[in-house]
Design an enzyme around this catalytic site. Sequence first.
Site, PDB file in Angstrom:
ATOM      1  N   TYR A 159       0.867  -1.182   0.000  1.00 41.74           N
ATOM      2  CA  TYR A 159       0.000   0.000   0.000  1.00 41.74           C
ATOM      3  C   TYR A 159       0.898   1.223   0.000  1.00 41.74           C
ATOM      4  CZ  TYR A 159      -3.734   3.146   1.670  1.00 41.74           C
ATOM      5  OH  TYR A 159      -4.648   4.163   1.816  1.00 41.74           O
ATOM      6  N   TYR A 202     -11.463  -5.279   7.230  1.00 43.79           N
ATOM      7  CA  TYR A 202     -10.169  -4.805   7.740  1.00 43.79           C
ATOM      8  C   TYR A 202     -10.336  -3.694   8.779  1.00 43.79           C
ATOM      9  CZ  TYR A 202      -5.685  -2.537   8.080  1.00 43.79           C
ATOM     10  OH  TYR A 202      -4.539  -1.991   8.594  1.00 43.79           O
ATOM     11  N   HIS A 203     -11.038  -2.650   8.383  1.00 44.06           N
ATOM     12  CA  HIS A 203     -11.132  -1.465   9.239  1.00 44.06           C
ATOM     13  C   HIS A 203     -12.027  -1.685  10.443  1.00 44.06           C
ATOM     14  CE1 HIS A 203     -10.278  -0.545   5.057  1.00 44.06           C
ATOM     15  NE2 HIS A 203      -9.426   0.337   5.532  1.00 44.06           N
ATOM     16  N   LYS A 222     -10.869  16.530  16.371  1.00 44.78           N
ATOM     17  CA  LYS A 222     -10.085  15.945  15.282  1.00 44.78           C
ATOM     18  C   LYS A 222     -10.001  16.944  14.140  1.00 44.78           C
ATOM     19  CE  LYS A 222      -9.697  11.864  13.719  1.00 44.78           C
ATOM     20  NZ  LYS A 222      -8.278  11.706  14.049  1.00 44.78           N
ATOM     21  N   HIS A 256      -9.727   8.641  11.033  1.00 40.53           N
ATOM     22  CA  HIS A 256      -9.496   7.540  11.980  1.00 40.53           C
ATOM     23  C   HIS A 256      -9.818   8.039  13.382  1.00 40.53           C
ATOM     24  CE1 HIS A 256      -7.218   6.201   8.474  1.00 40.53           C
ATOM     25  NE2 HIS A 256      -7.466   4.985   8.908  1.00 40.53           N
ATOM     26  N   ASP A 277      -8.381  13.665   8.451  1.00 37.35           N
ATOM     27  CA  ASP A 277      -8.161  12.315   8.949  1.00 37.35           C
ATOM     28  C   ASP A 277      -9.420  11.790   9.626  1.00 37.35           C
ATOM     29  OD1 ASP A 277      -7.159   9.999  10.156  1.00 37.35           O
ATOM     30  OD2 ASP A 277      -6.509  11.131  11.915  1.00 37.35           O
TER      31      ASP A 277
END
Lengths: 309, 662
Positions: free
Chosen positions: B18, B172-173, B536, B542, B540
């Site tokens: 990646y 995945y996440h 935040k 996350h 981003d």
Amino acid sequence: MPEALNLADDRRADRRKEALELLDTLEREMPFPGAPRIGLTGAPGAGKSTLLDALVRELRPKGETLAIVAVDPSSRTTGGALLGDRVRVRSGASDPGVFIRSMAARDQLGGLAESAWAAVAILAAAFDRVFVETVGVGQSESDVAALVDTLVYVATPGTGDALQFMKAGILEYPDVFVVNKADLGAAATRTASELRSSVSLGDRGTSPSEAAVILTSASAGEGIDELVSAMDAHRQRLIDGDALRERRWRGREIQLLGALERRYGAFGIERLGGRRALRERVRKDDSVSAFALLARLGLEIEEALGKSR
Amino acid sequence: MTAPENARRDRPWMFRTYSGHSSARASNELYRTNLSKGQTGLSVAFDLPTQTGYDSDHPLARGEVGKVGVPISHIDDMTALFKELPLEKMNTSMTINANAAWLLALYVATAERTGADPKKLQGTTQNDIVKEYLSRGTYIFPPEASLKLIGDIVAYTVDSIPRWNPTNICSYHLQEAGATPVQEIAYALATAISVLDQVRSRGDVPEAAIPRIVGRISFFLNSGIRFVEEICKVRAMAELWDEITLERYGVQDAKLRRFRYGVQVNSLGLTEAQPENNVIRIVLEALGVTLSKKARCRALQLPAWNEALGLPRPWDQQWSLRIQQILAFESDLLEHEDIFDGSRVVEEKTEELKREARRELDVVLEMGGTVAAIENAYMKQRLVESQTARARAIENGDITVVGVNAYTNAEPSPLMDGGQSILKVDESAEREQIERLVEFRSKRNRADVESAVQNLEDVLRNGGNVMPASIRAAHAGVTTGEWADVLRGLYGEFRAPTGVVATEGTGGSQATTDTRDRVHRLADTLGRPLKILVGKPGLDGHSNGAEQIAVKARDVGMEVVYDGIRLEPGEIAASARDEGVHLVGLSILSGSHSVLVIDVLDRLRELGLGNLPVVVGGIIPEEDADKLCQAGVRRVYTPKDFDLTRIMSDIVDVVEETSPAP
């Protein structure tokens, strides 16, 4: 503005005194009826924040400045609180004409009614309209109703709400019912008609025909103008019938007694002759502002408590 | 040592890394180097402005351009990215979601421009929006509209780019967000079902095409350190997928029911402390998805050993590629039938996971599927709960993490190279990218652009497929931001529920109780309860770290304002003022901390809040941390600060230090 709210939330003695003076001045100097105070309540997930967002987008272009007090529950075990919902009120993020303050309910520790009460008084002096948003769980409706001129209840379609409203006995407080997510179609229409019939059957303080039921789709911005009209119409009826003064007066009574009870307990209230006697005094005494009266009654109770020790 | 002459070896999975950063040209060079080292597929990382539909010169893009991936604002960028790479022969995976249709359109237009046949293109658009709402955060539009766009790509590619994987359903996440294996399986399958149901109900896809479409659905999995359980997890998913595609979609051809998946192994468990140990973790996690032949991945990406420290360098990525090559070519892994067939232990564990995942899947389906379970925050709340439980278990030692909460005594690592062991993105990359963009805009034919934009809007307003109009727009020189603006205008922008509100704290450990007492005592000094803002800034998405901090702060008795993701520094500063907080905590994982944190500090100062303490958490190299502290930040927390209670206690210290004595 934020400093004034911080001050009103401060429990230290010297700051409290300062806060009461400020609130006292505000109450005496603000013209009646002042800014409309509107409560917005409903179950979690009913879409209150999205609705507020839509209301901001509806009212701001007309030049109205808006304040929002968003109350979230406090944890009973830790006293902490997550005030997370304002994320969805985005329309006013960079607009000085929209002010948002989140507050923790602090129900176990005392203070919601008092802090929110003070916040509404302060914000009503500076903004054209004040919203108070709370999570409705059947108990808090009466508290919010005492804070505002008009209470709006946001219902979720298709959850068999109508019967639950009746059971919970909350049908008597709201002045306007909103069935949000009208895009859910049949479920929303059914909930709205159930609400209409239960509202007219219910035992309500205001006359049954006055409680409007509005269908909105906050995400699509539909029905919002209708909601604003219903809120404004309700308040206008109160003003025309000379009932707004009475409503605020009753609210003041509930707030005052609640604040004293939270601080001094039933025992403290007894020192001044019990609830009934105290209510009489609060009702009759219009020589000073509510906040000055609160300070005075507090002092009296403290003196009486001192003597009884 | 060589394999016996007669050993039959399976073909290895595809080796990917990646990658992407700075600019299309720099990334193109990196891709060509990686391919020359034996990498067999590309995996494109886009930067956050590209992923969230902004041009590189948008105010929200500030500090983010070229940071976590390559900036692609228009067709010239895309062409530069694949310069001298044979598109017809490449297998390209693109991690792009909310605006996957646009990046795929740019890829197709690039192929057409360079004379390649779009029908021969092979690759994958990630194109899974559900996990964006739950974990990764690069969503733009509301769920309903997003699913429609995914359906458009599926319906378009099935005939026009038949070897393309239009959507890569990601569990995945979910694991990164704290999902248990059962949640991972259930929510990923629920997502696949909502995509297929959307496609089936849209009317422009013939029923006969459904089995082929089912056959093109692929998955993107995580593999964690509990690698035996991971083997069973994948086997369980494969079996459930086979059942669902047969029962729900009537796919008769067993080949089309095969569970096809790629993997990036776990990054969540990689540690900042003793980072060399991460290599061993990565190898074990790779075994979890390669050992069992029946459940072997189609493509594998391994993170680098130093990901918890910052951006990996080419050498770090090469080391991870070598792991794959050693597994595939040196070991005898590919010479055997499934080595777990007949294993009672594996079978029982697989059955157990299937049973529990079925139950959780039914809960979501009964709710109305993933769209409903996002809007009512059900899945998000479950994930926040799991993550909170995991963080607590690490804190109190129920989960052992070597080098972090056990065996922490260590020699200094010679690999660390005095803090220089990570890649620095050239700060001039953003400026140069913007210069190229401005020049590109000035050279376009304005009439072509306007008519392509109008066409896109007309098509979408009439419910048409987004793909052909987007390809036309790509050729006309429309930019990433312009494309997304059209869709924002039509569909609106979505804010996902944060999921933190419903989780209820427990009494917690002694340390938690002690900290809570301190918080309550501090309220007497402050005059009111300690109130903090968790913010935040930037693009981003996350949000797991910020959510964990918010929940923990509430559990120790603080009042926490959490505004969710993607906020401008000015919004955070104004919110800090309006809310009357005592401290601001910022969380940034995209590497753009230097620009964004300084921005927030400046805005606070402008509002007269220069004394309001600010703390920062994220993947922040030591050198940057020092700079931030010099700029006025009170504390910097990095992944090695896993003990959330200690962070809370530290926050109390900071507020005590900075609040005037009573």
